[in-house]
Each structure stands twice: as structure tokens, then as C-alpha cells.
Design an enzyme around this catalytic site. Structure first.
Site, short mmCIF file in Angstrom:
data_model
loop_
_atom_site.label_atom_id
_atom_site.label_comp_id
_atom_site.label_asym_id
_atom_site.label_seq_id
_atom_site.Cartn_x
_atom_site.Cartn_y
_atom_site.Cartn_z
N LYS A 161 1.04 -1.20 -0.05
CA LYS A 161 -0.02 -0.13 0.03
C LYS A 161 0.89 1.17 -0.13
O LYS A 161 1.30 1.53 1.01
CB LYS A 161 -0.80 -0.03 1.20
CG LYS A 161 -2.34 0.90 1.13
CD LYS A 161 -2.19 2.26 0.94
CE LYS A 161 -1.71 2.94 1.90
NZ LYS A 161 -1.76 4.37 1.62
N GLU A 220 9.65 1.38 10.73
CA GLU A 220 10.77 2.37 10.50
C GLU A 220 9.92 3.92 10.61
O GLU A 220 9.20 4.04 9.92
CB GLU A 220 11.20 2.34 9.37
CG GLU A 220 12.06 1.23 9.00
CD GLU A 220 13.28 1.00 9.64
OE1 GLU A 220 14.01 -0.11 9.58
OE2 GLU A 220 13.66 1.91 10.49
N CYS A 234 13.77 10.94 6.86
CA CYS A 234 13.54 10.49 8.25
C CYS A 234 14.99 10.38 8.88
O CYS A 234 15.07 10.79 10.03
CB CYS A 234 13.04 9.02 8.19
SG CYS A 234 14.09 7.91 7.75
N GLU A 265 9.42 16.65 15.36
CA GLU A 265 9.77 16.15 13.80
C GLU A 265 8.95 17.14 12.82
O GLU A 265 7.54 17.12 13.14
CB GLU A 265 9.57 14.86 13.47
CG GLU A 265 9.87 14.56 12.15
CD GLU A 265 9.58 13.11 11.57
OE1 GLU A 265 8.43 12.75 11.53
OE2 GLU A 265 10.50 12.37 11.26
N1 LIG Z 1 12.43 5.60 9.73
C1 LIG Z 1 12.39 5.62 8.77
O1 LIG Z 1 13.30 4.85 7.91
C2 LIG Z 1 11.59 6.53 7.82
C3 LIG Z 1 11.49 6.55 6.59
C4 LIG Z 1 10.89 7.45 5.98
C5 LIG Z 1 9.80 8.36 6.48
N2 LIG Z 1 9.73 8.06 7.71
C6 LIG Z 1 8.62 8.60 8.87
O2 LIG Z 1 7.37 8.91 7.61
C7 LIG Z 1 6.60 10.08 8.08
C8 LIG Z 1 6.43 10.75 6.75
O3 LIG Z 1 5.65 9.97 5.82
P1 LIG Z 1 4.02 9.80 5.59
O4 LIG Z 1 3.77 11.27 6.11
O5 LIG Z 1 3.63 9.14 4.45
O6 LIG Z 1 3.83 8.87 6.98
P2 LIG Z 1 2.13 8.63 7.42
O7 LIG Z 1 2.34 7.78 8.48
O8 LIG Z 1 1.25 9.63 7.02
O9 LIG Z 1 1.62 7.46 6.17
C9 LIG Z 1 2.46 6.59 5.62
C10 LIG Z 1 1.82 5.27 5.22
O10 LIG Z 1 0.85 4.86 6.04
C11 LIG Z 1 -0.39 5.00 5.49
N3 LIG Z 1 -1.33 4.99 6.57
C12 LIG Z 1 -1.59 6.24 7.22
N4 LIG Z 1 -2.67 6.00 8.29
C13 LIG Z 1 -2.73 4.65 8.10
C14 LIG Z 1 -3.73 3.37 8.99
N5 LIG Z 1 -4.24 4.27 10.20
N6 LIG Z 1 -3.53 2.23 8.75
C15 LIG Z 1 -2.81 1.74 7.55
N7 LIG Z 1 -1.96 2.60 7.03
C16 LIG Z 1 -2.16 4.02 7.36
C17 LIG Z 1 -0.50 6.22 4.73
O11 LIG Z 1 -1.50 5.90 3.59
C18 LIG Z 1 0.89 5.85 3.89
O12 LIG Z 1 0.84 4.98 2.91
C19 LIG Z 1 7.74 10.80 8.73
O13 LIG Z 1 7.36 10.69 10.11
C20 LIG Z 1 9.01 10.24 8.52
O14 LIG Z 1 9.83 10.49 9.71
C21 LIG Z 1 10.46 7.19 8.49
O1 LIG Z 2 13.86 8.95 4.98
C1 LIG Z 2 14.17 7.86 5.27
C2 LIG Z 2 14.99 7.30 4.52
C3 LIG Z 2 15.23 6.04 4.80
C4 LIG Z 2 16.43 5.08 4.28
C5 LIG Z 2 16.49 4.05 4.16
O2 LIG Z 2 15.79 3.10 4.82
C6 LIG Z 2 17.74 2.90 3.78
O3 LIG Z 2 18.65 3.82 3.24
O4 LIG Z 2 17.39 2.03 3.65
#
Ligand SMILES: NC(=O)c1ccc[n+]([C@@H]2O[C@H](COP(=O)([O-])OP(=O)(O)OC[C@H]3O[C@@H](n4cnc5c(N)ncnc54)[C@H](O)[C@@H]3O)[C@@H](O)[C@H]2O)c1
Ligand SMILES: O=C/C=C/C=C(\O)C(=O)O
Length: 494
Positions: free
Chosen positions: A187, A263, A297, A398
Site C-alpha cells: 500500500k 521505521e 527521516c 519532527e
Molecule cells: N524511519 C524511517 O526509515 C522512515 C523513512 C521515511 C519516512 N519516515 C517517516 O514517515 C513520515 C512521513 O511519511 P508519511 O507522511 O507518508 O507518513 P504517514 O504515517 O502519514 O503515512 C505512511 C503510510 O501509512 C499509511 N497510513 C496512514 N494511516 C494508516 C492507518 N491507520 N492504517 C494503515 N496505513 C495507514 C499512509 O496511507 C501511507 O501509505 C515521517 O514521520 C518520517 O519520519 C520514517
Molecule cells: O527517509 C528515510 C530514509 C530511509 C532510508 C533507508 O531506509 C535506507 O537507506 O535503507
């Protein structure tokens, strides 16, 4: 000069279920918007609960079909072919990713797309070469037994991804999932559906059995995301996204006691000691703060600088920020847009909050003047703050934008305490030429990854992930096997 001008991409973005593309059974659609222009460039077909159930059923059926009967070598061959086909169609993936995200083409062509292929290659290598575990066990009767471990596929894995590195983060999960013999239902973020949908063409082209890879489009709660996590035939959930979303997903995973790999968010600290190589620190931190318009992230939003170096660091970092050109698409210094109007407004809210809380806006803090067809894009200025207290909102929460607060410190103990004073625990960077201090301070960081005199240098064999509010579990190399397989032990009396 790289041009970032968008090239023609698909108008209709479909679900991919059991090897076929299809619209949603309820006929619901939503717009696909190019964040660089704010223009709608496509229509996405939202999967209904029935469509999601069909995708999970196709994934489950594939486990009992040819895929489930394949040897590791046969699976590896197919997965390597997926990587090669992504590389052969790199331009198509590049166009799709840039259309969805508005990110500079050089970012997607150097990071996003190559990692899409590398993630499959990595886990093909891991599963082909990983050693097994066995023990020769003396038995009470004076004989012996042999104990050996067998890793089995977990089953149907739900893969839920964010919008900042859509192909990279999705394949970082699909690669090991398939290498371990699972099937997946992906998804993608509603904001960046294209490359996940396009990967379906690659799967068909290489002859991946139908149902191994499935894609359903939609949103989170009350839509495809929740339909997927609520489906009892999903055996485990891997998710990358916001911490709050992770908490919601974890509640769904509890039903049926399903495993999760998370993550999540971060509020990563950089520590710059007075003896740091300032050129290295500025190069590394200007990427860590501004790459992907700060939507990383692993990015840095709070920088602690030892007081003797503070003024020079702020001066150099200001020049670095001002070198980025929001909206100048053809310019190598092009700073892309934020992912959506909603996220742009969220970041601008933090820009306003910083001023409310007494920040000195050293540079940026607003919306740039952008000409032409990008005037409607979701751009903000690269921004630097000083004068903020450690407990200021923009230092604790964040933001996920091209901004950072710079705060002075006077001692190693003080800065370790400041850096660790957060609910997150994703990554940190330490900049110093003192080797002992580099190792000592890196080890003191309460994070999953600490970079010293570098940033985002990735060896895909290493353990990757965060602690606290930044996630659950580690993925990367053999570490991914813990989540994507179930280990059984077999004991044979000799
Ligand atoms: N730790 C990491 O490696 C990493 C990497 C990239 C992004 N992020 C984090 O992601 C965030 C930004 O991405 P975003 O805005 O897309 O995140 P988000 O949590 O809003 O959405 C992520 C995904 O989850 C889905 N989703 C949302 N609510 C849901 C639910 N209740 N059930 C199932 N699926 C659901 C969304 O449709 C989307 O596909 C930031 O907080 C960033 O730090 C973390
Ligand atoms: O925005 C977050 C980026 C994450 C990167 C990875 O998960 C990776 O380098 O494997």
C-alpha cells in the site's frame, strides 16, 4: 545541466492484483498531484475493502502455487531479474518518481532509483549466501543428536510505505520479503503511487508468479491501509511512516498477534565539536538538512555546535542554505517542493512557531517567489534558526522540512545529554577529528545509526532502524531475516 522538466507519465494509476491491473471495484478515485507545479497529472483508482481482500487472497494463493514450491536458487534468479529490469527501465521509474514527488531528477537518479534495484540485489545475495545454524548435541544416553535451524517464509506480508522515498522504501521491504519466500501486498502512500504500480509491469516482465506482488491504492484509516492491516490473512506488517500511524497500525497487528517491523519518525541530532573539519561538516550537514527538501527521516533538524565554532558554523551553514534555489527546476541547486500542500502548510506552521518562541531567523522562514508553471508548487525557503532553547517546539518535534535549529554547547557531557533528550532514537551524526571522542560519543548516542564525519553513508548489510518512538526491529542484511522468516529448530537423535 540536469533538467527537471516533467516528462509524460501515465494518466491512470491502477491497482495491481494477482498479476493484473484493475480499477477499484467501487469506482472511487483520487487525484495524483505533481508537487512541483501543484497540478493534477493523473487519476488514482482507490482499492475497496473487497479489492484489498482479493489482493490478500491472491498473495495467499501464490504461497501454495509455483512460488511456494520454488527453490531458493530459483527465487534468487527471479529477484535478480527484477533488479535488472528496474535498471533497464530506470528512466520510466525516474519519470514516475519525479512526477509523484517533484524531487530533483539528480536526487531520484542517484538515490531513489538505483536503490530500487540495489535492494533486490542485496537480499538475493543474502538469501543465497547466508549460513545455517546447527549443533551436535551430546545426549544423556551417551549418544548424540543434531539440532539444526530451518527458516520458513512467514506468509503474506503487508507493506505500507511513505511518500518521501517511495521506490527505495518500498523495495527495502519487498526485496527481503520475496527473497525469504513471502508474498506481499503493498500500500504505497496516496501521494506517491506511481513507482509501486509500475513495479507490477516489471514483475510480469520477469515472470514472477501471479499474486506474489500486489499493489492496492488508497489512504490510511477507513481506506486501503486499514483494510489491509485488518485483514486476518495478513501474517505480518512492515511499515514506514509517522510514529502516530505506527501506533494505530500496531493496534490492528495485535489482533491475531501479528509481527510488526516499524521505521518511524525521528528528531536526529548533529554534534559538531570545535575540532571538526568544518568543510566536511558543512557538506554533510547541508545535505542532511536540505536533501529531498528535508523530507528524510534520517535528516538533521537540530545541530549542537561547540561554542568556539558556533559563529563560523552558522555563517557557513547560512551560505549553504542560500545556495539552494527553491523552484529553479533546471538548476543543479534546485530545491524541490514539499510533498503536498498539506505538508507545506504543516512546515510553515513550524516556521511561524519558531518565531513565536523567540528564534532568530538567520535565513529563510517563508515561501520563495517562484515563477512560471511552478508558481503553484509547494515550495518553502531553506531555513536556519538560532536563539532557540533546547525545549523549543521546533527542536523537539519532527518537522520533516528544509530547516534546522543551531544551538551552542560547552562540554561533551552536556551535548550528549542534549542529543539524547528526545523520545525518538533513529540516527545522529558526530563531527570531530578526535578519534577517541568520535567513538566515545557515537556509542553514547541512544540511536539505531550513528554516522561520524559523514551522513547517509549506507552499507545495506548493516542493521538499520530506530529505538523509542523511531521504530521496532532492524532491517538490513541478515537482520531482515528475523522479521521476514520464522525459524524452526529440528532435533534428530543419531
Ligand atoms: N524511519 C524511517 O526509515 C522512515 C523513512 C521515511 C519516512 N519516515 C517517516 O514517515 C513520515 C512521513 O511519511 P508519511 O507522511 O507518508 O507518513 P504517514 O504515517 O502519514 O503515512 C505512511 C503510510 O501509512 C499509511 N497510513 C496512514 N494511516 C494508516 C492507518 N491507520 N492504517 C494503515 N496505513 C495507514 C499512509 O496511507 C501511507 O501509505 C515521517 O514521520 C518520517 O519520519 C520514517
Ligand atoms: O527517509 C528515510 C530514509 C530511509 C532510508 C533507508 O531506509 C535506507 O537507506 O535503507
Amino acid at each position: 545541466m540536469t533538467t527537471n522538466s516533467p516528462r509524460p507519465v501515465a494518466d491512470h494509476i491502477l491497482n495491481f492484483i494477482g498479476g493484473s491491473y484493475r480499477k477499484g471495484s467501487q469506482g472511487k478515485t483520487f487525484d495524483n498531484v505533481n508537487p512541483a507545479t501543484g497540478q493534477t497529472i493523473g487519476t488514482v483508482y482507490e482499492a475497496s475493502e473487497a479489492d484489498v481482500a482479493d489482493a490478500v487472497a491472491a498473495a495467499k494463493a501464490a504461497l501454495d502455487g509455483p512460488w511456494g514450491k520454488m527453490t531458493t536458487a530459483e527465487r534468487v534468479k527471479l529477484i535478480v531479474a527484477v533488479a535488472a529490469e528496474i535498471e533497464r527501465r530506470a528512466d520510466d521509474f525516474l519519470d514516475a518518481e519525479v512526477a509523484d514527488t517533484g524531487k530533483p531528477r539528480h536526487v531520484a537518479s542517484h538515490i531513489d532509483i538505483p536503490r530500487g534495484a540495489a535492494n533486490f540485489r542485496m537480499f538475493a545475495d543474502v538469501i543465497a549466501t547466508m549460513p545455517g545454524e546447527s549443533f551436535t548435541t551430546p545426549t544423556p544416553d551417551g549418544g548424540q543428536a543434531i539440532n539444526y535451524a530451518v527458516r520458513k517464509a512467514k506468509g503474506v506480508i503487508a507493506v505500507i510505505c511513505p511518500w518521501n522515498f517511495p521506490l527505495l522504501l518500498m523495495t527495502w521491504k519487498v526485496g527481503p520479503a520475496l527473497a525469504c519466500g513471502n508474498t506481499v501486498v503493498v500500500k504505497p502512500s496516496e501521494e506517491t503511487p506511481r513507482t509501486a504500480a509500475l513495479l507490477g509491469e516489471v514483475m510480469n516482465a520477469v515472470g514472477m508468479p501471479q499474486g506474489v506482488y500486489n499493489v492496492v491504492h488508497g489512504f490510511g484509516g477507513g481506506s486501503a491501509g486499514e483494510f489491509l492491516t485488518s485483514n486476518k490473512d495478513v501474517d505480518a506488517i512492515t511499515f514506514t511512516g509517522e510514529t502516530g500511524t505506527g501506533q494505530a497500525i500496531m493496534q490492528k497487528a495485535a489482533v491475531g498477534v501479528r509481527d510488526v517491523s516499524f521505521e518511524l519518525g525521528g528528531k536526529n541530532a548533529a554534534i559538531v565539536f570545535a575540532d571538526a573539519d568544518l568543510d566536511k561538516a558543512i557538506e554533510g550537514l547541508s545535505r542532511s538538512v536540505f536533501l529531498n527538501t528535508g523530507q528524510v527521516c534520517l535528516g538533521t533538524e537540530r545541530v549542537y555546535v561547540e561554542r568556539p565554532l558556533f559563529d563560523e558554523f552558522v555563517r557557513r551553514m547560512t551560505l549553504a542554505a542560500q545556495a539552494f534555489k527553491p523552484g529553479s527546476m533546471g538548476d543543479p541547486a534546485y530545491l524541490g517542493p514539499l510533498s503536498s500542500a498539506e505538508h507545506r502548510d504543516k512546515v510553515l506552521g513550524y516556521y511561524a512557531k519558531a518565531v513565536e518562541e523567540g528564534a532568530t531567523v538567520v535565513t529563510g522562514g517563508g515561501v520563495p517567489k517562484v515563477e512560471g508553471d511552478q508558481a503553484g508548487g509547494f515550495y518553502v525557503e531553506p531555513t536556519l534558526w538560532t536563539g532557540l532553547a533546547h525545549d523549543a517546539t521546533v527542536i523537539r518535534e519532527e518537522i520533516f522540512g528544509p530547516c534546522c535549529g543551531v544551538i551552542p554547547f560547552d562540554s561533551e557531557d552536556e551535548v550528549i545529554a542534549l542529543a539524547n533528550d528526545t523520545d525518538y532514537g533513529l540516527c545522529a551524526t558526530v563531527w570531530t577529528e578526535n578519534v577517541s571522542r568520535a567513538h566515545r560519543v557515537a556509542a553514547a548516542m541512544q540511536v539505531g545509526v550513528c554516522w561520524v564525519n559523514c551522513w547517509f553513508l549506507r552499507d545495506l548489510r548493516t542493521a538499520f532502524g530506530g529505538s523509542g518512538h523511531s521504530g521496532i526491529g532492524r532491517e538490513g542484511g541478515v537482520h531482515s531475516l528475523e522479521f521476514y522468516t520464522e525459524t524452526a529448530n529440528i532435533c534428530v537423535k543419531l
